[in-house]
Design a protein around this motif. Structure first.
Motif, mmCIF file in Angstrom:
data_model
loop_
_atom_site.group_PDB
_atom_site.id
_atom_site.type_symbol
_atom_site.label_atom_id
_atom_site.label_comp_id
_atom_site.label_asym_id
_atom_site.label_seq_id
_atom_site.Cartn_x
_atom_site.Cartn_y
_atom_site.Cartn_z
ATOM 1 N N CYS A 1 3.525 -59.484 17.231
ATOM 2 C CA CYS A 1 4.631 -59.950 17.912
ATOM 3 C C CYS A 1 4.375 -61.112 18.913
ATOM 4 O O CYS A 1 5.085 -61.626 19.524
ATOM 5 N N ASP B 194 11.848 -45.297 6.233
ATOM 6 C CA ASP B 194 12.926 -45.308 7.345
ATOM 7 C C ASP B 194 13.160 -43.730 7.721
ATOM 8 O O ASP B 194 13.353 -43.358 8.813
ATOM 9 N N GLU C 143 7.676 -50.383 22.361
ATOM 10 C CA GLU C 143 8.347 -49.704 23.109
ATOM 11 C C GLU C 143 7.972 -48.078 22.928
ATOM 12 O O GLU C 143 7.989 -47.270 24.098
ATOM 13 N N ALA C 144 7.902 -47.475 21.733
ATOM 14 C CA ALA C 144 7.805 -46.120 21.432
ATOM 15 C C ALA C 144 6.639 -45.704 22.145
ATOM 16 O O ALA C 144 6.245 -44.456 22.765
ATOM 17 N N GLU D 242 8.409 -54.466 17.739
ATOM 18 C CA GLU D 242 8.721 -54.271 19.127
ATOM 19 C C GLU D 242 9.304 -52.826 19.487
ATOM 20 O O GLU D 242 8.785 -52.340 20.501
ATOM 21 N N GLU D 243 9.972 -52.221 18.350
ATOM 22 C CA GLU D 243 10.249 -50.746 18.748
ATOM 23 C C GLU D 243 9.089 -49.872 18.724
ATOM 24 O O GLU D 243 8.845 -48.938 19.466
ATOM 25 N N TRP E 43 10.347 -38.952 14.784
ATOM 26 C CA TRP E 43 10.865 -38.951 16.021
ATOM 27 C C TRP E 43 11.307 -37.455 16.431
ATOM 28 O O TRP E 43 10.908 -37.027 17.316
ATOM 29 N N SER F 165 6.834 -45.527 25.919
ATOM 30 C CA SER F 165 7.620 -44.625 26.434
ATOM 31 C C SER F 165 7.168 -42.977 26.304
ATOM 32 O O SER F 165 7.240 -42.265 27.199
ATOM 33 N N MET G 257 6.319 -48.093 11.710
ATOM 34 C CA MET G 257 7.481 -49.293 12.204
ATOM 35 C C MET G 257 6.605 -50.647 11.986
ATOM 36 O O MET G 257 7.212 -51.481 11.716
ATOM 37 N N ARG H 58 9.239 -53.654 12.487
ATOM 38 C CA ARG H 58 9.624 -53.137 13.537
ATOM 39 C C ARG H 58 8.884 -53.048 14.765
ATOM 40 O O ARG H 58 8.676 -51.933 15.468
#
Length: 297
Positions: free
Chosen positions: A113, A47, A85-86, A81-82, A54, A89, A74, A79
């Motif tokens: 997923c 974590d 998106e990362a 889904e995150e 980031w 993006s 992740m 995680r």
């Protein structure tokens, strides 16, 4: 002498420090990315590692590696889904050379997923790059790594792998006709025992038990690469066991089969005419493009 001893002592310390980085497979330095890798691999704090990945991305520190590594962590932390998106993006911040590996990572994340449509679309995009001669940055082979070992992958091997993944995605949609088509194409490029089992399952679902039996027996008779894998052989045996012994005659092709055969012939032309030079757009791809949507129907 004192100066010599200091240099010698510094050298030993430096060697120990270098050895630490080699053993733990972490880069040297004190940047956000280095801190993230240390948290990930040495301190085992995923974590916190994500937080520092980031920071690395936001500060422009080894963005290619930071984004890929963060997405992997992740995924391990459920995680996904995150992670998706990362990548969506921030991939525009990454180099052109990193895009292919980001695509491969996205495919794995989509699979985890259950995003089958997205997976199929991305796999088709990767096939299109091959059709246009744009895969592998225009080269016929690329270097890959698996379990710490480096090896060369040819464009044919990559095409077969992508088709296999596409076939599996179609199977998740119960679209066994489309799955059969791409599995057969994959097998003509590079036969593989695991894909043969998947093709056999497609044929069973389509009621063509005679063809399924022949396909699965190829695995048991060790006629295909990968037939020495005990798990694959056990799966082939299980599928054969499930076949109805009184219904092992191949069904006649339906009306749509001629279309499938034509698609396969055109895909053959693509592979035969593939070129690593981007300046040469394959005319045959324009013909195939009209059929691609039919495959997914």
């Amino acid at each position: 002498m004192a100066s010599s001893r200091r240099r010698g002592g510094g050298g030993v310390g430096g060697e120990k420090k270098d050895l630490f980085h080699v053993v733990h497979k972490v880069p040297a330095g004190d940047s956000p990315y280095v801190r993230a890798k240390h948290l990930q691999l040495v301190e085992k704090q995923p974590d916190l590692a994500i937080v520092w990945f980031w920071k690395a991305i936001n500060s422009g520190d080894r963005v290619d590696s930071a984004l890929k590594d963060m997405a992997v962590v992740m995924k391990q932390q459920d995680r996904s889904e995150e992670a998706i998106e990362a990548i969506r993006s921030f991939r525009h911040l990454c180099s052109k050379q990193a895009q292919e590996s980001l695509d491969n990572l996205l495919i794995d994340l989509y699979k985890k997923c259950g995003k089958v449509e997205e997976q199929i679309e991305l796999l088709k995009q990767k096939l299109k790059m091959i059709y246009l001669g744009e895969a592998f940055n225009g080269k016929a082979t690329k270097k890959a790594r698996s379990h710490g070992k480096k090896f060369q992958v040819s464009i044919q091997q990559e095409t077969s792998r992508i088709l296999g993944n596409l076939g599996w995605a179609y199977m998740q949609q119960n679209n066994y006709e489309a799955a059969e088509l791409v599995y057969r194409k994959a097998q003509t490029i590079e036969p593989d025992a695991n894909r043969a089992c998947n093709l056999g399952l497609c044929l069973i679902k389509l009621g063509r038990h005679g063809e399924a039996r022949e396909t699965l027996e190829d695995v048991l008779l060790h006629r295909i690469y990968g037939s020495d894998d005990e798990k694959v052989v056990a799966r082939a045996e299980q599928l054969l066991h499930e076949l109805n012994p009184f219904n092992c005659v191949s069904s006649p092709f339906d009306v749509g089969q001629s279309v499938h055969e034509e698609i396969m012939e055109r895909l053959d032309l693509v592979m035969n005419e593939w070129t690593p030079f981007r300046s040469r757009r394959l005319p045959v791809f324009e013909e195939i493009a009209g059929f691609r949507d039919q495959i997914a129907c």
